[in-house]
Write a protein that holds these residues in place. Structure first.
Motif, short mmCIF file in Angstrom:
data_model
loop_
_atom_site.label_atom_id
_atom_site.label_comp_id
_atom_site.label_asym_id
_atom_site.label_seq_id
_atom_site.Cartn_x
_atom_site.Cartn_y
_atom_site.Cartn_z
N LEU A 174 52.11 31.78 -23.18
CA LEU A 174 50.42 31.87 -23.20
C LEU A 174 50.10 31.66 -21.96
CD1 LEU A 174 48.89 32.50 -26.74
CD2 LEU A 174 50.36 34.37 -25.60
N LEU A 175 50.43 30.75 -21.65
CA LEU A 175 49.06 30.13 -20.71
C LEU A 175 50.19 30.81 -19.30
CD1 LEU A 175 47.14 28.45 -19.33
CD2 LEU A 175 48.72 26.50 -19.33
N GLU A 176 51.08 30.21 -19.82
CA GLU A 176 52.27 30.30 -18.36
C GLU A 176 51.80 32.21 -17.42
OE1 GLU A 176 57.13 30.88 -17.26
OE2 GLU A 176 56.15 32.05 -19.14
N ASN A 177 51.73 32.91 -19.26
CA ASN A 177 51.74 34.11 -18.85
C ASN A 177 50.22 34.69 -18.24
OD1 ASN A 177 50.95 37.79 -19.21
ND2 ASN A 177 52.27 37.30 -20.60
N ASN A 178 49.35 34.06 -18.45
CA ASN A 178 47.53 33.81 -18.27
C ASN A 178 47.48 33.96 -16.84
OD1 ASN A 178 46.62 34.77 -20.83
ND2 ASN A 178 46.20 32.26 -21.42
N LEU A 179 48.29 32.59 -16.36
CA LEU A 179 47.49 31.57 -14.92
C LEU A 179 48.75 32.46 -13.68
CD1 LEU A 179 48.34 28.16 -15.84
CD2 LEU A 179 45.65 29.30 -15.01
N ILE A 180 49.95 33.45 -14.87
CA ILE A 180 50.83 34.00 -13.22
C ILE A 180 50.54 35.50 -12.66
CG2 ILE A 180 52.79 35.84 -13.43
CD1 ILE A 180 54.23 33.67 -14.94
N GLN A 211 49.14 34.93 -9.29
CA GLN A 211 49.58 36.01 -9.20
C GLN A 211 51.22 35.40 -8.18
OE1 GLN A 211 49.33 40.06 -8.20
NE2 GLN A 211 47.93 40.72 -9.10
N PRO A 212 51.34 34.17 -8.39
CA PRO A 212 52.29 33.57 -7.14
C PRO A 212 53.60 33.61 -6.71
CG PRO A 212 52.20 31.86 -9.55
CD PRO A 212 51.25 33.32 -9.62
N PRO A 213 53.69 33.52 -5.88
CA PRO A 213 55.17 34.45 -4.68
C PRO A 213 56.39 34.26 -4.93
CG PRO A 213 54.02 32.91 -3.46
CD PRO A 213 52.93 33.05 -4.42
N TYR A 214 56.40 33.70 -6.15
CA TYR A 214 57.87 33.86 -6.39
C TYR A 214 58.16 33.93 -8.74
CZ TYR A 214 59.40 31.29 -2.42
OH TYR A 214 59.80 31.25 -0.95
N GLY A 225 54.69 22.16 -21.82
CA GLY A 225 53.81 22.46 -20.95
C GLY A 225 54.00 23.11 -20.09
N CYS A 226 53.25 23.93 -19.01
CA CYS A 226 53.18 24.67 -17.34
C CYS A 226 53.43 23.51 -16.48
CB CYS A 226 52.32 25.65 -17.42
SG CYS A 226 52.31 26.68 -18.71
N TYR A 227 54.43 24.26 -15.26
CA TYR A 227 54.17 23.43 -14.03
C TYR A 227 53.59 24.69 -13.35
CZ TYR A 227 59.41 25.41 -13.95
OH TYR A 227 59.81 26.09 -14.30
N MET A 228 53.07 23.94 -11.93
CA MET A 228 52.49 24.87 -10.74
C MET A 228 53.12 23.88 -9.66
SD MET A 228 49.23 25.55 -12.53
CE MET A 228 48.76 24.50 -12.68
N MET A 229 54.24 25.49 -8.63
CA MET A 229 54.80 24.29 -7.52
C MET A 229 53.80 24.70 -6.12
SD MET A 229 58.42 24.61 -8.74
CE MET A 229 59.40 23.39 -9.32
N LEU A 274 49.53 28.17 -4.55
CA LEU A 274 50.53 28.62 -5.77
C LEU A 274 52.00 29.08 -5.00
CD1 LEU A 274 48.67 29.04 -8.67
CD2 LEU A 274 50.17 27.41 -8.16
N LEU A 275 53.12 28.50 -5.39
CA LEU A 275 54.74 29.20 -5.28
C LEU A 275 55.10 29.29 -6.38
CD1 LEU A 275 55.66 26.65 -2.47
CD2 LEU A 275 55.12 28.57 -2.19
N TYR A 276 54.22 29.09 -7.28
CA TYR A 276 55.63 29.41 -8.63
C TYR A 276 55.02 28.25 -9.49
CZ TYR A 276 59.39 30.08 -11.95
OH TYR A 276 60.24 30.53 -12.53
N ILE A 277 55.13 29.88 -10.97
CA ILE A 277 54.52 29.45 -12.13
C ILE A 277 55.74 29.21 -13.46
CG2 ILE A 277 52.55 29.27 -13.94
CD1 ILE A 277 50.54 30.09 -11.66
#
Length: 365
Positions: free
Chosen positions: A75-81, A85-88, A15-19, A26-29
């Motif tokens: 694909l999901l990580e790419n979509n969400l980023i 556009q999280p800073p990290y 899966g994907c994680y969101m910090m 959002l800091l990082y995906i």
């Protein structure tokens, strides 16, 4: 205060994680084959990388979205980023990163080109700003955008096939005289008017219709074309088509979370006894997942949710009194979205993904 990581709260699944920080920003995906193991790696040792240490010091919460396999997590990580556009996150914020599309240009004599999309989506509207790897190409509208393609090899093979099959130009700047491709029947020679503009636009429209076909129909078309080439003893082209078909079938089996390009905004809602899990789909891409307790009737919940953030289609697991729901929406002079109770296909896969994440979160209660 530093974040207390508890590995038992996170699944050993893909899966994907969101910090997020204390402000819920959002800091990082990221993505992982094993979420628990990947997240543990951030906290079990002192990192030499200053930015990772800085990131970890800012974490206040971590959310996860479960998917079916690694391709879907990519694909999901790419979509969400691209959306948030999280800073990290830097590696996937380049314009030519991740998966890409094909699009038909708006030139007087259109061509098909690869297109990399950075999704800067206004969360309160359907506006999407696009960027192309080729700065000379204007951002396409959604009716001329096809994909996404996680494999650049497959995308390029399909681009070449469609371009040659319909005799479209492949040159960025149209030459004054016909090039070699025209002389070997890989281009219609529109630069020297070997065909009329009307004929060229008809061929462009035929190419567009092929690219908009559902995958099953596209595979059927390619099989027929492959057989045609084989009957003509053009075995090299037939072999190339076979590889393209195999890549298409492989891609179709690996991902269920991305739809061919569409303007629709969809809400996928999975209702349990007293909670609901929702996925929002914009422009064919999953953009968010939400889980919350629901004390009111699902029709009331859906009415209130629609008033806050309208959508074009409701996909859910419960049979609704849709007449009553439509009446509620019409009372506020709002357009009535489509209602779908899917049994199979992509929409059913989205609903199952909702259920997967619902069951995980219920297990954390």
């Amino acid at each position: 205060m530093s974040y207390l990581f508890r590995p038992e709260l996170y699944p050993e699944q893909v899966g994907c994680y969101m910090m997020r920080d204390n402000d819920h920003s959002l800091l990082y995906i990221g993505k992982a084959k094993n979420l628990r193991s990947r997240l543990r790696s951030y906290f079990k040792r002192n990192h030499t990388d200053k930015r990772i240490r800085e990131l970890v010091s800012l974490i206040a919460s971590i959310e996860v979205i479960l998917v079916n396999n690694e391709m879907e997590s990519l694909l999901l990580e790419n979509n969400l980023i691209k959306i948030h556009q999280p800073p990290y996150n830097h590696a996937l914020k380049r314009e030519d990163s991740g998966f890409s599309y094909l699009h038909i240009t708006d030139e007087p004599f259109p061509r098909i080109a690869a297109y990399y999309r950075t999704s800067v989506i206004d969360q309160n509207s359907s506006i999407v700003k696009h960027h192309s790897k080729n700065n000379n190409v204007e951002s396409p509208n959604n009716s001329k955008l096809f994909g996404p393609f996680s494999s650049s090899r497959y995308r390029d093979n399909l681009l070449q096939l469609v371009t040659e099959q319909f005799g479209l130009r492949s040159c960025e700047a149209m030459p004054a005289k016909a090039c070699l491709l025209a002389h070997i029947d890989r281009c219609s020679g529109i630069c020297e008017q070997w065909i009329t503009k009307e004929q060229y636009m008809e061929q462009t429209e035929a190419a567009r219709k092929l690219l908009t076909l559902p995958q099953e129909q596209m595979i059927d078309y390619l099989y027929q074309l492959m057989q045609q080439y084989a009957d003509q003893w053009r075995y090299e082209k037939a072999q190339k088509l076979l590889l393209l078909i195999q890549n298409l079938q492989l891609a179709a089996g690996q991902t269920q979370i991305v739809e061919r390009q569409t303007d629709r905004q969809q809400l996928v809602s999975y209702f349990g006894d007293d909670h609901v899990c929702t996925i929002r789909i914009r422009h064919g891409m999953m953009v968010s997942l939400h889980f919350e307790a629901v004390s009111r009737h699902c029709i009331t919940y859906l009415k209130e949710d629609y008033l806050q953030q309208p959508y074009d289609e409701l996909i859910t697991n419960v049979e609704l009194d849709f007449t009553k729901l439509k009446a509620e929406w019409k009372r506020f002079e709002l357009p009535v979205p489509k209602y779908t109770l899917p049994k199979k296909g992509l929409k059913s896969a989205w609903l199952k993904l909702c259920e997967l994440n619902y069951q995980y979160r219920i297990g954390q209660k």
